[in-house]
Design a protein around this motif. Structure first.
Motif, PDB file in Angstrom:
ATOM      1  N   GLY A 127       0.843  -1.185   0.000  1.00  0.00           N
ATOM      2  CA  GLY A 127       0.000   0.000   0.000  1.00  0.00           C
ATOM      3  C   GLY A 127       0.879   1.236   0.000  1.00  0.00           C
ATOM      4  O   GLY A 127       0.454   2.312   0.372  1.00  0.00           O
ATOM      5  N   TYR A 150       2.354  -6.368  -5.536  1.00  0.00           N
ATOM      6  CA  TYR A 150       2.665  -4.974  -5.884  1.00  0.00           C
ATOM      7  C   TYR A 150       1.390  -4.299  -6.381  1.00  0.00           C
ATOM      8  O   TYR A 150       0.680  -4.845  -7.236  1.00  0.00           O
ATOM      9  CB  TYR A 150       3.765  -4.932  -6.960  1.00  0.00           C
ATOM     10  CG  TYR A 150       3.691  -3.723  -7.863  1.00  0.00           C
ATOM     11  CD1 TYR A 150       3.833  -2.436  -7.342  1.00  0.00           C
ATOM     12  CD2 TYR A 150       3.450  -3.846  -9.233  1.00  0.00           C
ATOM     13  CE1 TYR A 150       3.726  -1.325  -8.161  1.00  0.00           C
ATOM     14  CE2 TYR A 150       3.350  -2.741 -10.058  1.00  0.00           C
ATOM     15  CZ  TYR A 150       3.482  -1.475  -9.517  1.00  0.00           C
ATOM     16  OH  TYR A 150       3.358  -0.380 -10.332  1.00  0.00           O
ATOM     17  N   VAL A 151       1.104  -3.123  -5.842  1.00  0.00           N
ATOM     18  CA  VAL A 151      -0.060  -2.347  -6.273  1.00  0.00           C
ATOM     19  C   VAL A 151       0.377  -0.893  -6.414  1.00  0.00           C
ATOM     20  O   VAL A 151       1.052  -0.365  -5.523  1.00  0.00           O
ATOM     21  CB  VAL A 151      -1.204  -2.369  -5.227  1.00  0.00           C
ATOM     22  CG1 VAL A 151      -2.490  -1.834  -5.831  1.00  0.00           C
ATOM     23  CG2 VAL A 151      -1.428  -3.756  -4.670  1.00  0.00           C
ATOM     24  N   GLY A 152       0.001  -0.245  -7.496  1.00  0.00           N
ATOM     25  CA  GLY A 152       0.282   1.178  -7.668  1.00  0.00           C
ATOM     26  C   GLY A 152      -0.937   1.887  -8.210  1.00  0.00           C
ATOM     27  O   GLY A 152      -1.758   1.276  -8.911  1.00  0.00           O
ATOM     28  N   ALA A 153      -1.061   3.176  -7.893  1.00  0.00           N
ATOM     29  CA  ALA A 153      -2.155   3.977  -8.442  1.00  0.00           C
ATOM     30  C   ALA A 153      -1.702   5.421  -8.516  1.00  0.00           C
ATOM     31  O   ALA A 153      -1.129   5.949  -7.560  1.00  0.00           O
ATOM     32  CB  ALA A 153      -3.402   3.866  -7.575  1.00  0.00           C
ATOM     33  N   GLY A 158      -3.938   2.416 -12.681  1.00  0.00           N
ATOM     34  CA  GLY A 158      -3.444   1.538 -11.638  1.00  0.00           C
ATOM     35  C   GLY A 158      -2.700   0.362 -12.233  1.00  0.00           C
ATOM     36  O   GLY A 158      -2.819   0.066 -13.433  1.00  0.00           O
ATOM     37  N   MET A 159      -1.892  -0.287 -11.395  1.00  0.00           N
ATOM     38  CA  MET A 159      -1.120  -1.438 -11.841  1.00  0.00           C
ATOM     39  C   MET A 159      -1.010  -2.413 -10.668  1.00  0.00           C
ATOM     40  O   MET A 159      -0.948  -1.999  -9.513  1.00  0.00           O
ATOM     41  CB  MET A 159       0.267  -0.952 -12.263  1.00  0.00           C
ATOM     42  CG  MET A 159       1.107  -1.974 -12.978  1.00  0.00           C
ATOM     43  SD  MET A 159       2.650  -1.226 -13.552  1.00  0.00           S
ATOM     44  CE  MET A 159       2.318  -1.028 -15.283  1.00  0.00           C
TER      45      MET A 159
ATOM     46  N   VAL B  66       3.604   2.308 -12.477  1.00  0.00           N
ATOM     47  CA  VAL B  66       2.791   3.193 -11.644  1.00  0.00           C
ATOM     48  C   VAL B  66       3.343   3.181 -10.223  1.00  0.00           C
ATOM     49  O   VAL B  66       3.381   2.133  -9.573  1.00  0.00           O
ATOM     50  CB  VAL B  66       1.312   2.748 -11.654  1.00  0.00           C
ATOM     51  CG1 VAL B  66       0.488   3.636 -10.733  1.00  0.00           C
ATOM     52  CG2 VAL B  66       0.759   2.802 -13.073  1.00  0.00           C
ATOM     53  N   GLY B  68       2.590   5.557  -7.467  1.00  0.00           N
ATOM     54  CA  GLY B  68       1.840   6.081  -6.320  1.00  0.00           C
ATOM     55  C   GLY B  68       1.025   5.013  -5.619  1.00  0.00           C
ATOM     56  O   GLY B  68       1.107   3.831  -5.949  1.00  0.00           O
TER      57      GLY B  68
END
Lengths: 340, 69
Positions: A127, A150-153, A158-159, B66, B68
């Motif tokens: 997060g 892995y999470v990105g925004a 988002g990815m 990405v 963020g």
């Protein structure tokens, strides 16, 4: 403590791939969510509701007003009181589900404390809002053979990619080296559409449930979603030849000596300073000798305001500084308060 | 040199024949170390960016990391 056939989980265990057996596995699992902001907060909330037996929540930051449009665990009073996110999130989630263990840690995750903070976890969900912590998580996951997601925004995109050691691909197959500062878009430079990180957090929670009950994809895929233009793309990312982490097993981020570092925090005019020697500070003594500006104390930090700047100092020497405008001014304020 | 028509992330774009993926990323002001590029559904390694030229009808997917959250 947790009965899988508990009425509250009935609609979830009714879903055949989960069933009562899956629900029991969720109840026996420990999941760590690192970063309890927009994506992590959404993930943590859904995992608490799903009945994950032990939820570890790590966050270094304080709730701010401009978090509220996207960080679903916090309310206006959390921002007014500048509560540590991990503590505010835990308080909120204890009201959501009193039957599970929720363990907040107000801390900056680094190579020196990661083993302790993530001890006993079966899965880690990202997060975070920064690449440095993700590279550390990636190393730690392979060193300990623990899966992570892995999470990105950012912006409207988002990815997400589950990483399942000992097999690649891993984060460094996607991004071999941390890019220099200023290269990647952040919530500060590109903004962020409120529901996007929440949606990514919900997807991460779904993946987490699948991984815990052993229903994850055999070959995890990278998923990239542009919510604004509705483009969803799935990539079978190959293991990168010579990848230091998942091919060669070299964990340079895990083995790095934690040095004094000053970093900019995504989302506002805010800096974090983590000192090299992470001993324990005597906050009461520092508070008593400080003669400038207004100060307030809580059990876990002191807050000092002066000349439009606000510094929050934790007992491990870490500080968050707002309103400094630039890094040098933030460092100077810290040095004056701590006496470095 | 003749132009060829390719699709990048679903959008049609005309580029000079013989354009490499590296040159295309530069034209798009995208840092190559922060993206995954699929060329006709095949993921290219970073070393292949400068060795791969695009041809008429090619489909490229450029996926940016990405950061963020």
């Amino acid at each position: 403590m947790l009965a899988a056939d508990d009425h509250r989980y009935r609609r979830q265990s009714l879903f055949p791939p989960i069933g009562l057996a899956g629900q029991r596995r969720l109840g026996a699992a420990t999941v760590a969510v690192v970063g309890c902001g927009a994506t992590g907060g959404a993930t943590a909330q859904l995992l608490a509701r799903a009945g994950i037996g032990r939820l570890v929540m790590v966050d270094r930051d304080l709730v701010a007003e401009d978090n509220l449009h996207r960080q679903v665990l916090f309310n206006e009073s959390d921002a007014r009181e500048m509560r540590p996110k991990a503590e505010a999130a835990a308080a909120h989630l204890r009201e959501v589900n009193s039957q599970i263990k929720i363990e907040p840690a107000v801390a900056h995750l680094h190579a020196g404390n990661i083993d302790e903070l993530l001890a006993g976890t079966d899965l880690v969900v990202d997060g975070t809002d920064n690449v440095a912590t993700r590279f550390l998580l990636n190393d730690w996951a392979f060193a300990n053979t623990i899966p992570w997601i892995y999470v990105g925004a950012v912006g409207g995109e988002g990815m997400l990619m589950p990483v399942a050691p000992p097999h690649g691909p891993c984060l460094r197959c996607l991004l071999p080296e941390p890019p220099p500062p200023g290269v990647l878009a952040t919530c500060d430079t590109a903004g962020v559409v409120g529901p996007v990180p929440a949606a990514m957090g919900a997807m991460a929670a779904t993946e987490a449930i699948k991984l815990v009950i052993g229903a994850g994809e055999r070959e995890p895929r990278l998923r990239s979603i542009d919510f604004w233009h509705w483009r969803v793309h799935t990539i079978a990312l190959p293991v990168r030849q010579g990848c230091p982490t998942c091919v060669e097993g070299r964990f340079e981020f895990l083995e790095a000596q934690p040095g004094s570092r000053l970093t900019e925090i995504c989302g506002r005019d805010s800096y974090q300073i983590v000192p090299r020697d992470c001993g324990s500070l005597d906050l009461a003594w520092i508070a008593s000798r400080w003669k400038g500006g207004n100060q307030t104390r809580s059990k876990s930090f002191i807050r000092i305001e002066e000349g439009g700047m606000r510094l929050v100092l934790f007992a491990d020497g870490r500080a968050l500084i707002e309103g400094a405008g630039e890094a040098g001014r933030a460092q100077a304020f810290y040095d004056r308060v701590v006496g470095a | 040199m003749n132009d060829v028509q390719i699709r990048i992330n679903g959008k049609v774009r005309e580029v000079a024949a013989g354009t490499t993926v590296s040159a295309l990323l530069q034209e798009l002001r995208i840092r190559p170390e922060t993206v995954v590029v699929e060329h006709n559904r095949k993921v290219l390694s970073g070393e292949e960016f400068s060795a791969t030229t695009v041809a008429d009808g090619d489909e490229l997917e450029v996926v940016r990391f990405v950061g963020g959250g």
